[in-house]
Design a protein around this motif. Structure first.
Motif, PDB file in Angstrom:
ATOM      1  N   ASN A 174    -138.535   5.313 -35.786  1.00  0.00           N
ATOM      2  CA  ASN A 174    -139.051   5.791 -34.543  1.00  0.00           C
ATOM      3  C   ASN A 174    -138.145   6.190 -33.256  1.00  0.00           C
ATOM      4  O   ASN A 174    -137.049   5.810 -33.223  1.00  0.00           O
ATOM      5  N   ARG A 175    -138.479   6.974 -32.706  1.00  0.00           N
ATOM      6  CA  ARG A 175    -137.923   7.683 -31.442  1.00  0.00           C
ATOM      7  C   ARG A 175    -138.943   7.654 -30.311  1.00  0.00           C
ATOM      8  O   ARG A 175    -139.932   7.845 -30.309  1.00  0.00           O
ATOM      9  N   VAL A 176    -138.021   7.100 -29.142  1.00  0.00           N
ATOM     10  CA  VAL A 176    -138.897   6.941 -27.685  1.00  0.00           C
ATOM     11  C   VAL A 176    -138.017   7.797 -27.014  1.00  0.00           C
ATOM     12  O   VAL A 176    -136.883   7.722 -26.860  1.00  0.00           O
ATOM     13  N   LEU A 177    -138.736   8.643 -25.898  1.00  0.00           N
ATOM     14  CA  LEU A 177    -138.142   9.414 -25.202  1.00  0.00           C
ATOM     15  C   LEU A 177    -138.298   8.907 -23.722  1.00  0.00           C
ATOM     16  O   LEU A 177    -139.490   9.036 -23.254  1.00  0.00           O
ATOM     17  N   ARG A 193    -134.192  -1.157 -25.529  1.00  0.00           N
ATOM     18  CA  ARG A 193    -133.380  -1.683 -26.674  1.00  0.00           C
ATOM     19  C   ARG A 193    -133.275  -3.047 -26.955  1.00  0.00           C
ATOM     20  O   ARG A 193    -133.343  -3.348 -28.010  1.00  0.00           O
ATOM     21  N   GLU A 194    -133.510  -3.821 -25.933  1.00  0.00           N
ATOM     22  CA  GLU A 194    -133.552  -5.224 -26.188  1.00  0.00           C
ATOM     23  C   GLU A 194    -134.634  -5.676 -26.964  1.00  0.00           C
ATOM     24  O   GLU A 194    -134.543  -6.528 -27.773  1.00  0.00           O
ATOM     25  N   GLN A 195    -135.830  -5.229 -26.563  1.00  0.00           N
ATOM     26  CA  GLN A 195    -137.071  -5.738 -27.534  1.00  0.00           C
ATOM     27  C   GLN A 195    -137.428  -5.142 -28.710  1.00  0.00           C
ATOM     28  O   GLN A 195    -138.015  -5.745 -29.603  1.00  0.00           O
ATOM     29  N   ILE A 196    -136.810  -3.831 -28.909  1.00  0.00           N
ATOM     30  CA  ILE A 196    -137.191  -3.137 -30.007  1.00  0.00           C
ATOM     31  C   ILE A 196    -135.764  -2.346 -30.517  1.00  0.00           C
ATOM     32  O   ILE A 196    -135.680  -1.132 -30.589  1.00  0.00           O
ATOM     33  N   VAL A 213    -150.438  16.501 -23.664  1.00  0.00           N
ATOM     34  CA  VAL A 213    -149.474  16.014 -24.623  1.00  0.00           C
ATOM     35  C   VAL A 213    -150.157  15.279 -25.884  1.00  0.00           C
ATOM     36  O   VAL A 213    -151.194  14.751 -25.593  1.00  0.00           O
ATOM     37  N   ASP A 214    -149.704  15.305 -27.058  1.00  0.00           N
ATOM     38  CA  ASP A 214    -150.625  14.502 -28.276  1.00  0.00           C
ATOM     39  C   ASP A 214    -149.888  13.536 -28.614  1.00  0.00           C
ATOM     40  O   ASP A 214    -150.163  12.916 -29.805  1.00  0.00           O
ATOM     41  N   ILE A 215    -149.052  12.644 -27.820  1.00  0.00           N
ATOM     42  CA  ILE A 215    -148.337  11.524 -28.088  1.00  0.00           C
ATOM     43  C   ILE A 215    -148.709  10.441 -27.150  1.00  0.00           C
ATOM     44  O   ILE A 215    -148.989  10.774 -25.887  1.00  0.00           O
ATOM     45  N   PRO A 216    -148.617   9.168 -27.392  1.00  0.00           N
ATOM     46  CA  PRO A 216    -148.624   8.250 -26.232  1.00  0.00           C
ATOM     47  C   PRO A 216    -147.871   8.440 -25.108  1.00  0.00           C
ATOM     48  O   PRO A 216    -146.559   8.650 -25.358  1.00  0.00           O
ATOM     49  N   VAL A 217    -148.244   8.059 -23.703  1.00  0.00           N
ATOM     50  CA  VAL A 217    -147.407   8.099 -22.714  1.00  0.00           C
ATOM     51  C   VAL A 217    -147.440   6.947 -21.835  1.00  0.00           C
ATOM     52  O   VAL A 217    -148.538   6.588 -21.698  1.00  0.00           O
ATOM     53  N   LEU A 261    -146.000   1.608 -30.645  1.00  0.00           N
ATOM     54  CA  LEU A 261    -145.172   2.071 -32.070  1.00  0.00           C
ATOM     55  C   LEU A 261    -145.882   1.628 -33.231  1.00  0.00           C
ATOM     56  O   LEU A 261    -145.929   0.450 -33.523  1.00  0.00           O
ATOM     57  N   VAL A 262    -145.744   2.547 -34.150  1.00  0.00           N
ATOM     58  CA  VAL A 262    -145.833   2.364 -35.560  1.00  0.00           C
ATOM     59  C   VAL A 262    -144.705   2.236 -36.396  1.00  0.00           C
ATOM     60  O   VAL A 262    -143.992   3.044 -36.457  1.00  0.00           O
ATOM     61  N   ARG A 263    -144.171   0.924 -36.881  1.00  0.00           N
ATOM     62  CA  ARG A 263    -143.086   0.556 -37.039  1.00  0.00           C
ATOM     63  C   ARG A 263    -142.782   1.357 -38.527  1.00  0.00           C
ATOM     64  O   ARG A 263    -143.695   1.267 -39.509  1.00  0.00           O
ATOM     65  N   GLU A 264    -141.825   1.805 -38.688  1.00  0.00           N
ATOM     66  CA  GLU A 264    -141.290   2.641 -39.779  1.00  0.00           C
ATOM     67  C   GLU A 264    -140.047   1.991 -40.391  1.00  0.00           C
ATOM     68  O   GLU A 264    -138.979   1.979 -39.588  1.00  0.00           O
ATOM     69  N   LYS A 265    -140.088   1.702 -41.528  1.00  0.00           N
ATOM     70  CA  LYS A 265    -138.665   1.391 -42.198  1.00  0.00           C
ATOM     71  C   LYS A 265    -138.067   2.187 -42.939  1.00  0.00           C
ATOM     72  O   LYS A 265    -138.759   2.949 -43.937  1.00  0.00           O
ATOM     73  N   SER A 266    -137.151   2.800 -42.808  1.00  0.00           N
ATOM     74  CA  SER A 266    -136.286   3.936 -43.363  1.00  0.00           C
ATOM     75  C   SER A 266    -134.970   3.633 -43.768  1.00  0.00           C
ATOM     76  O   SER A 266    -134.288   3.133 -42.730  1.00  0.00           O
TER      77      SER A 266
END
Length: 265
Positions: free
Chosen positions: A2-5, A21-24, A87-91, A222-227
């Motif tokens: 995942n990416r957060v801006l 960063r500390e929490q996720i 916008v089409d993502i969560p804010v 966030l929808v967690r993704e393992k990659s």
């Protein structure tokens, strides 16, 4: 991955970057600063309303995050709804921590330290009516403290007197002498928490900000993704041209950012 801006007018949002960063820790946190239009606290509502929705949409289109964080109280109190509409993502916005401050005060009086823009907005009035109608709220708007935070993070040596002078009006009236909790209602202020604490009278027992709450909200959304794929390093998008890039780079590097791009927006 995942990416957060995280977006702010200057370096203040880096305090939110730390919380996320500390929490996720398994999330890439990009950063955007509208350094070319800094400081927001001294801009008119009309100027910000004209700029913020288009700017935020353009930054999102460029960075392609999963979640966008408006890590600026001034921007959030004025344009959060407008940005969400286009916008089409969560804010995730930044809301002054009035509610938790009202819940923990022992004297029934809290202080709100913010920019002049945040102090005068209806959004703050609404928060007070909703969460702090039973207590006294003392406000102080200071643009100078934002500038001091920017200078401090860039490594300038600043005297404690400069912070004392910026903060003392919050406590100058009779009601100010009852404040035991201070809300840091600007994301710049946690970056100078120690200096603010020293500037407060001894009867102030708690400084509270929104950083941890924002980190928790981002984690919930966030929808967690393992990659196993290697993801690009986090980057910074900066308005204001090369001069601002050169000025900000040492600070951004301290927070782990080495990819800094200037954008003409």
């Amino acid at each position: 991955m995942n990416r957060v801006l995280v977006f702010d007018s200057g370096v203040g949002g880096l305090s939110i970057v730390n919380s996320i960063r500390e929490q996720i820790p398994d999330t890439i946190v990009d950063y955007a600063a509208d350094a070319g239009f800094f400081p927001y606290g001294l801009k008119s509502d009309e100027e910000l309303q004209a700029r913020l929705p288009k700017l935020c949409k353009a930054l999102i289109e460029k960075a392609k995050p999963d979640i966008f964080v408006m890590a600026c109280n001034t921007a959030s109190t004025l344009s959060l709804a407008s940005v969400r509409e286009i916008v089409d993502i969560p804010v995730v916005g930044t809301v002054p921590a009035i509610k938790p401050a009202a819940e923990i005060t022992q004297t029934g009086t809290i202080g709100v330290l913010a920019t002049p823009g945040t102090i005068r907005r209806q959004y703050l009035d609404d928060l007070e009516r909703q969460f702090a109608a039973h207590i006294k709220v003392v406000r102080h708007g200071t643009a100078g403290l934002v500038e001091l935070a920017e200078r401090h993070v860039r490594g300038e040596i600043l005297s404690q007197d400069m912070f004392d002078n910026a903060i003392s009006p919050l406590f100058s009236g009779a009601e100010g002498q009852n404040i035991d909790v201070v809300v840091l209602a600007c994301t710049h202020f946690p970056l100078i928490r120690d200096q603010i604490q020293k500037a407060c009278p001894a009867y102030v027992t708690k400084l509270i900000d929104s950083g941890d709450a924002i980190g928790r909200q981002v984690g919930r959304l966030l929808v967690r993704e393992k990659s196993s794929k290697k993801s690009p390093d986090a980057c910074v998008l900066l308005t204001g041209g090369r001069a601002n890039r050169d000025a900000y780079f040492p600070v951004l590097e301290k927070f782990g950012y080495t990819r800094v791009e200037t954008v003409d927006l």
